[in-house]
Design an enzyme around this catalytic site. Structure first.
Site, short mmCIF file in Angstrom:
data_model
loop_
_atom_site.label_atom_id
_atom_site.label_comp_id
_atom_site.label_asym_id
_atom_site.label_seq_id
_atom_site.Cartn_x
_atom_site.Cartn_y
_atom_site.Cartn_z
N ARG A 157 85.59 16.32 29.29
CA ARG A 157 86.70 15.83 30.10
C ARG A 157 87.56 14.87 29.27
NH1 ARG A 157 83.21 13.60 35.08
NH2 ARG A 157 81.76 13.31 33.33
N LYS A 208 83.70 8.59 30.50
CA LYS A 208 82.32 8.08 30.49
C LYS A 208 82.24 6.72 29.82
CE LYS A 208 79.25 9.75 31.96
NZ LYS A 208 78.74 9.56 33.35
N TYR A 267 84.20 5.20 34.06
CA TYR A 267 82.90 5.15 34.72
C TYR A 267 81.98 4.30 33.85
CZ TYR A 267 84.13 8.93 37.97
OH TYR A 267 84.72 9.68 38.95
N HIS A 293 78.58 2.65 35.31
CA HIS A 293 77.18 2.80 35.76
C HIS A 293 76.28 1.76 35.09
CE1 HIS A 293 78.33 6.46 37.82
NE2 HIS A 293 78.81 6.95 36.70
N GLU A 343 83.48 3.79 39.56
CA GLU A 343 82.53 4.04 40.66
C GLU A 343 82.38 2.87 41.63
OE1 GLU A 343 79.96 2.26 37.38
OE2 GLU A 343 81.65 3.66 37.50
N ASP A 367 69.71 11.10 55.88
CA ASP A 367 70.49 9.91 55.59
C ASP A 367 70.07 8.81 56.56
OD1 ASP A 367 73.24 9.54 53.82
OD2 ASP A 367 73.11 8.11 55.47
N SER A 379 66.49 9.59 57.64
CA SER A 379 65.70 9.51 56.41
C SER A 379 64.66 8.40 56.50
CB SER A 379 66.62 9.24 55.21
OG SER A 379 65.88 9.24 54.01
N VAL A 397 71.75 10.06 46.76
CA VAL A 397 71.86 8.73 47.37
C VAL A 397 72.63 7.79 46.46
CG1 VAL A 397 69.82 8.94 48.82
CG2 VAL A 397 69.57 8.13 46.47
N LEU A 398 73.39 6.90 47.07
CA LEU A 398 74.23 5.97 46.32
C LEU A 398 74.30 4.63 47.01
CD1 LEU A 398 76.44 5.43 44.09
CD2 LEU A 398 78.12 6.12 45.83
N ASP A 413 73.02 9.07 37.08
CA ASP A 413 73.89 8.08 36.44
C ASP A 413 73.56 6.66 36.87
OD1 ASP A 413 75.45 9.58 34.72
OD2 ASP A 413 76.93 10.07 36.24
N VAL A 467 71.00 16.16 34.62
CA VAL A 467 72.13 16.01 33.70
C VAL A 467 73.00 14.83 34.14
CG1 VAL A 467 74.20 17.10 32.77
CG2 VAL A 467 72.11 18.45 33.08
N ALA A 468 73.26 13.93 33.19
CA ALA A 468 73.91 12.67 33.54
C ALA A 468 75.43 12.77 33.66
CB ALA A 468 73.54 11.61 32.51
N ASN A 469 76.02 13.88 33.24
CA ASN A 469 77.47 14.05 33.39
C ASN A 469 77.75 15.45 33.92
OD1 ASN A 469 76.66 15.19 30.90
ND2 ASN A 469 78.73 15.08 30.09
#
Length: 364
Positions: A15, A75, A94, A96, A118, A197, A219, A238-239, A269, A297-299
């Site tokens: 990206r 990133k 981003y 993180h 984020e 959730d 949840s 979840v975030l 992430d 995968v982190a991206n």
């Protein structure tokens, strides 16, 4: 302002932070945009397109950082970029940081003013996270289906099945933007989907709008353990904005699952929501623990850079313009940018990050 757009150097990241159209908007307002040669090629944007938009092309990443007052990325900076950071630099990307203590320390040592996509918040929305959450959520269902293949280490079940054969079940942990996108795709493939959730208002909304093969559950540990035994794919989305993701599936809980089932950790992430998760790459995306395939995968959106770059650029450009026009003074004008601020002149200004690393938090 002088704005720099370096080529992303994180593994398998294609990206780019600004499209040629975004560069045009900045140049029309009198700003200079320095783009590293080849930065947009992975997303289908040639150097010539940036030149036509008014960008100044530079050969090396070091030149871009040196010329810029503000660096706009996709990133977080990785170790090779740490030496390029400096005190008078604004960084917008981003970050993180809750999952990366070393980068947090570097940003503080270098006294970088760092804004994170984020954590930028408008009322209850995270508008710069949402477009990539949609991409990652859709990908999560697709990757879960792919890695159920027998020669990928999976159980050999086709997600959704066919006529006369049992349908598979997908569990989605987290019913936000990414969770809904994952459930939409999994349901469209014919799977039976359960979404979990803590937000009952969100669950009521999803109950009304999702297709008949999607159900919702509140949840808690008991419901998750019960569903793990039934499901073929588990997608964690979840975030907690800016904070480490909670661990909803422990290592011991893997024994409840069917061998060859797949865990897809969209939350990686932010540290991941499965205890056994660790970051992987698109080149080597999975590993197996106790017979359970892990995709971490982190991206994730980097796999579809054209779509992801356009979606991210549309979302970030208004805030890039705001920063370019006002610099640090934007903190006196925009609550959204205050929420996006993570480090400021050697101070850690994000409370969740401070808690994650047991570091000192300083309110702006």
């Amino acid at each position: 302002m002088n704005i720099g757009v370096p080529k992303e150097i994180k593994t398998d990241e294609y990206r780019v932070a600004l499209t040629p159209a975004g560069v045009t908007e900045l140049v029309l307002r009198g700003h200079r945009v320095y783009v590293q040669k080849g930065a947009g090629e992975g997303s289908g944007f040639a150097d010539e397109a940036y030149l036509q938009s008014g960008a100044l092309l530079l050969e090396k990443i070091e030149e871009v950082y040196a010329a810029a007052q503000m660096i706009v990325k996709v990133k977080e900076p990785i170790e090779e970029e740490y030496a390029l950071l400096r005190e008078d630099l604004i960084l917008f990307t981003y970050l993180h940081l809750a999952a990366d203590r070393r980068l947090t320390e570097v940003l503080l040592e270098k006294k970088v003013t760092a804004f994170a996509y984020e954590t930028l918040r408008v009322e209850r929305r995270l508008p710069l996270l949402e477009p990539m959450s949609r991409v990652a959520g859709k990908m999560a269902a697709l990757m879960g289906a792919v890695h159920l293949r027998r020669y990928e280490g999976g159980s050999g079940r086709l997600l959704g099945g066919v006529v006369g054969v049992e349908r598979n079940k997908v569990l989605v942990l987290g019913a936000g933007t990414a969770g809904k996108a994952a459930a939409d795709v999994a349901a469209g493939m014919g799977a039976d989907v359960v979404m979990c959730d803590l937000n009952t208002a969100r669950l009521e909304y999803l109950h009304d709008v999702m297709p008949p093969n999607v159900t919702v559950r509140y949840s808690n540990k008991e419901s998750i353990e019960t569903l793990l035994a039934e499901c073929d794919v588990v997608i964690g989305t979840v975030l907690v904005p800016g904070a480490k993701a909670p661990k909803l599936v422990s290592a011991q809980m893997l024994s409840l699952m069917k061998k060859g089932s797949v865990l897809v950790d969209v939350s990686i992430d932010q540290g991941g929501c499965f205890e056994t998760s660790h970051p992987t790459t698109h080149t080597d995306p999975t590993f197996v623990v106790e017979g359970i395939v892990h995709y971490c995968v982190a991206n994730m959106p980097g796999a579809y850079p054209r779509t992801s770059t356009l979606a991210l650029g549309n979302a970030t450009l208004p805030y890039v313009l705001m920063l370019a026009e006002n610099g640090e003074a934007v903190l006196q004008q925009s609550e959204a940018m205050v929420a996006a601020l993570n480090t400021f002149r050697g101070k850690l200004t994000n409370e969740n990050v401070a808690q994650a690393h047991e570091m000192r938090y300083e309110e702006l």
